[in-house]
Structures are given as structure tokens and as C-alpha cells.
Design an enzyme around this catalytic site. Sequence first.
Site, short mmCIF file in Angstrom:
data_model
loop_
_atom_site.label_atom_id
_atom_site.label_comp_id
_atom_site.label_asym_id
_atom_site.label_seq_id
_atom_site.Cartn_x
_atom_site.Cartn_y
_atom_site.Cartn_z
N CYS A 89 35.30 22.40 6.60
CA CYS A 89 34.23 22.37 7.60
C CYS A 89 33.93 20.98 8.17
CB CYS A 89 32.97 23.05 7.07
SG CYS A 89 32.55 22.69 5.37
N ARG A 124 40.90 21.44 -4.99
CA ARG A 124 39.69 21.45 -5.82
C ARG A 124 40.08 21.24 -7.28
NH1 ARG A 124 36.35 26.51 -3.00
NH2 ARG A 124 36.39 25.62 -0.90
N GLN A 144 42.95 27.90 2.96
CA GLN A 144 41.87 28.77 3.43
C GLN A 144 42.12 29.15 4.89
OE1 GLN A 144 38.25 26.42 2.53
NE2 GLN A 144 37.61 28.14 1.29
N ASP A 146 40.32 29.43 7.42
CA ASP A 146 38.97 29.07 7.82
C ASP A 146 38.73 29.29 9.31
OD1 ASP A 146 36.75 28.20 6.39
OD2 ASP A 146 37.79 26.42 5.69
N HIS A 198 35.36 28.18 12.14
CA HIS A 198 34.02 27.63 12.33
C HIS A 198 33.58 27.95 13.75
CE1 HIS A 198 35.75 25.15 9.01
NE2 HIS A 198 34.59 25.50 8.48
N LYS A 230 25.07 33.57 2.76
CA LYS A 230 26.37 34.12 3.17
C LYS A 230 26.45 35.60 2.87
CE LYS A 230 28.43 32.68 -1.24
NZ LYS A 230 29.65 32.18 -1.93
N HIS A 278 30.48 29.54 9.17
CA HIS A 278 31.72 29.31 8.42
C HIS A 278 32.25 30.69 8.03
CE1 HIS A 278 30.30 25.09 7.34
NE2 HIS A 278 29.17 25.70 7.70
#
Length: 644
Positions: A342, A371, A389, A391, A393, A472, A518
Site C-alpha cells: 500500500c 514478512r 499479493q 493487491d 488500491h 475490513k 485496500h
Amino acid sequence: MVYFRREGDQMNITINNFGSRQVEQGLPAIAVLKELDRDLAKQACAVLVGGKVRDLTYRPEEGEELQFLTFADEGGAHAFRHSSSHIMAQAIQHLFPDTKFGIGPAIKDGFYYDLDSSHVFTEEDLAAIEQEMASIVKENYPFERSVVSREEALRFFGERGEIYKVDLIQRLPEDAEISLYRQGDFVDLCAGPHLPATGGVKAFKLMSVAGAYWHGDSRNKMLQRIYAVSFPTKEALAEYLYKLEEAKRRDHRKLGAELELFMMADEGPGFPFFLPKGMILRNELENYWRQQHAVWGYQEIKTPLILSRTLWEQSGHWDHYKNNMYFTRIDEQDFAIKPMNCPGGILVYKAKPHSYRELPIRSCEMGLVHRHELSGVLHGLMRVRCFTQDDAHLFLTQDQIKDEVIGVIRMIDQFYSLFGFKYHVELSTRPEDSMGDPKVWELAEQALADAMQAIDRPFTVNPGDGAFYGPKLDFHLEDSLGRTWQCGTIQLDFQMPEKFDLTYIGADNQPHRPVMIHRVIFGSIERFIGILTEHFAGAFPLWLAPVQARVMNITDRQADYAAELVQELKSHGIRAELDDRNEKIGFKIRAAQTEKIPYMLVVGDKEQEARTVALRRRGEGDLGAKSLPEVVSRLRREIDDKSF
């Protein structure tokens, strides 16, 4: 719900759809239920009173609300399994009297007990313990609760040499209520709740023996831990054991190696290596993802893997997520390998000014993140240290929130339906370590709930499990074994736009703050591949299968014709390969079945002469003689439709 109100010697009761009833006051909850519904009384495991799960022998007080719980409810299952743990401990006490008992909690799907014994428990012992448990169940001993003082509890267990129970009591707060539960000749320190009697546990299985340090501290003694499961019926136990064996057969780590999809190496613990066949599967998923994102109005971006420490401080990750991050230094400055995409997506948005006419802006990224996971939790592709991911946005105005969230929900539904996944949704709310104004959080939580309600989608609330920057919606998909996996998520964020001073120019020609969404659908490509592998047991739908068709000749006389067929299939975009080994055709077919090849094309002299193939399909067997155009048409249609 059951409502109790005292009126003289009677209580007025309302229970679910049964309406109002009058019963004698002072009755145990289970006796009340038996008067109303004997079938439900047979299934009940516990009762919820004022938010606390209690024994069915609990006697309700004036004005209390009661809800009866069965094994289908979390609280009911917990009471059932906790009772099973006490039954197992009693059986062990009978067979191995010198055993000292640690803790015996209920856990997901079962229970365990930690034991200190001079005897080393074996698989043979588990069978003997099960037999003794069956005797205890047959005796149907009542679970009897008593509340004692700290001194009484310490004296009781101290006299019996139960050093671990004494330790537990000494660790309790001074004002804690201490209760004991007795069934027959066995007494345990326990807060409960339990079933009314041991006879309620109809089916159980002791699974394994492991080691566990007392209080999880390696400085303490290693105890023996026996894991077990229990169910209200033998049929439910049989189904569970079947699914357990099926899960082992479908284990993506095992299939990943057998099907040559991915590998792990000691040189990179938690960092998966994708092999050629695994890359085909991965690329097909990513290709579909890119095609659909273009259809849904997204633009793909790519952001750097390493970004400066100051960015992560600004985003809040440094304060809230630092322990899960990797760091490096470049030119005497601190940098971090991104754990999330993000902040990079925010920098892309901030690179130029935006007008309200552009919003919503939907950017997407297949972003590799790292991670720091502890080595003990690493698990194939399901728990890794680097993953991609899918992802996205979205930057939008406040009045666009509902429509955009609904759009993402429908997109997620399209993706999961493609694989035959059912799913349920949880609304995860503000955690303790959140940042920002609680009132803004309430606004965001309500906006997500409103979007779900607008399209009549059910959801449950998961308190305190939101991201540190926003609430979320979590999408938990269900695989072919009934297991659930949290994959998709929609996070509504008012915090990051504030922290990064994001703006757009509104219709009034003034700067305004956008809202940020997100969103992931697969969640992690690696993990989703692991889930798909287990869901399909490695037998992927044709469009995903690394090898879609294998051509096999019966003798060397058909080798050239078989090779010609492979090339023709490839020219139509079908992933085909040739098995021209000098082996019997039965051997080749079995090999293709083991490798989960969807289609097999067998050619002998007859097929070569007629310019046909004997077509076989995985799971269906021989489909008869087909011309190559027929085969191509069938496979292309199945690939293009992405059917399964």
C-alpha cells in the site's frame, strides 16, 4: 433466547419460537428445556447466560437470558470436548495411577491433556485408554461442580501430589473463583463448563502423543501430551477421520513434490521455489487476474521491493508491524523490504494531482512482499516468508464507498465461483493497536456493513480483528473438505490518506481528502495455489493443468503419428506432451493418471490408419475413437469456458 422472570413459585419463559411458558422456579436449565423440547434437550451441551457459557445444571436467576448451545455452537462444542478431556484423564488415572496432571483444554476439533508420568505412552496405550474411556462413558457419571477456597484447593491437590494443579492455583488472582469438577473417583481443577454426565460423549479417538514444556517454557519439565477428538455420534467421528485421511492425501506439500509444482530448500527456509509446471499454473492464474482487472476498470502498476525507513514510519508500519519486517542499509540509510504494497501504491497516486472527475482510481499490483515468520509456523505454501499479493488500491470520494465496495464484492464472487468455492464474510472491527479517531472507525465499519446489506449478503462480526489502519471484510472460502481459508479482504481506510496528505480537487475547485480501499482476492498467489492443490487433490481443471493432454503410442510404429498429434495440439494452444517410452500402454496410462493428466490420447495401428485417437479423460475413462479436430474442439471449449 430464553428469558426468565420470577413470579411467586413460577417463572415466565420465552424460548426461540416456543412462546411464553410457566415453569417451577429453581429448576436447572436442562430440566426447563426438557419440558419444552426433549429433542433439543438431548442435543444441548451447555447454556449461555449473560454472555458466559455455563453447565446445563445451572439454576437461572431472576431476569437472566438463556440460550441453549449444541455441539454445532462454539460454546457447546467447547463444553463437549472439555468434558471429553476429563474422561480421558480419569481413564489415565485408572490405568497409570502415578500420573500427575497438567492442563487438559478443549481446542479446535478436539482436546488434549498434558501428563507427567514415569510411563512413556505408546500407540498401544492409546487403545487401552480408549477402552477405559468407553467404560467411564457407560457408567454415565454426573459432572458435579463445587466452589472451594484457595486454601481448600491447595490442600486437596497438595495432599495428592498434584504439583501442576498447585502451581495453577498459585498463579490465579487472589479474588478468582476456584471450582472443582468431580465425575466418579476423578476430581479436577476446572472453570468448566461440562456436560451433565459422562454418557453424553458418544464417540472419541485418541490421535497422537507429543511433548510439551510446562507453561510452554523450555526451562520447565517436558510433559507428555495426548491429543484426541470427540463427537456426539459415531457417524460424525467417522466423517472427521475420513476427512483427516483425505487431507493427508491432498496435502499440497506432498502433491507439490509429486506433480513437480514447487520445492523448498534449506538454503531458503520459507521461500518457495516454483518449478516449470508450477509456473504454468501460476501464470494461468495471473493471466486470468489481469484479464478480469482490465474488464473491471483497473490499471496495473509495479512498485519497488525496497523503500526507505521514513516511508514505513509515515505509514505507521514501523510502529505497528516492525517485528514482521526485514531491513537493510543503503548509502548509510535504513531501508525496509516491503511487507505490504500500500505505501508504494500511495506514492504512485501522490505523484501527480487528481481531479474528482478521475475518481475512483483503481490501481492493481501483483506485488511481492516479505514478512518475517517464525520458523515453527512455516508450512509449505500456506505460511511462507515471501509471497505475491494480488493487491489493489482504490482512491475514491466518500459518496462512492458503497458502490465501490459492492463492485469489489461482486468481483470476488466471480473469482471464487470460477473454482466452485462457497464462502462466508466477516466484518473485522477496530483492534486495540489501531490508529486514528474511533469515530472515523465507526463510520468506516458502518459503511462496510451498509454495502453488504445493500446487496443482501449475510456477514458476521469479528470484533477487534481489523487492520491497524481500518476495518475490513474478510472472505473465508470453503474447500472440498469443508475447511475454510481466509483469502479475500476489503479494507476501508481513512487513515493512510490522512497520514500521506492525499488530496483531489473537487467540483468546488478546492482540495479534498480521498478515501482508500485496500483489496485482495487471491490474497497470496502462493497460498491460493496451495489451497487449489488440496481442493482439487492435484487434479486441476483443464485450463489450469500444467499438462493438458498426453499422447501415447502403443508401439514404435505409431511414434511419428503420435509426435505429429502433439505438434498439432500445441498449434491450437493446448499444452500437450508425448510419452513414447518403450513401455506397455497400461503402464503409460497409469503414469498419466498418477500425474493427474486431464486427457490421454492413445494411438495404435488402428488409430493411425483411421487418423483418429482413442480418447481417455481423467475420472471418466475411455471416451471412444475421436478425430483430432473433435479432440481439439472439445479441449479448446473446455479451456476457454474454464469449466471444471
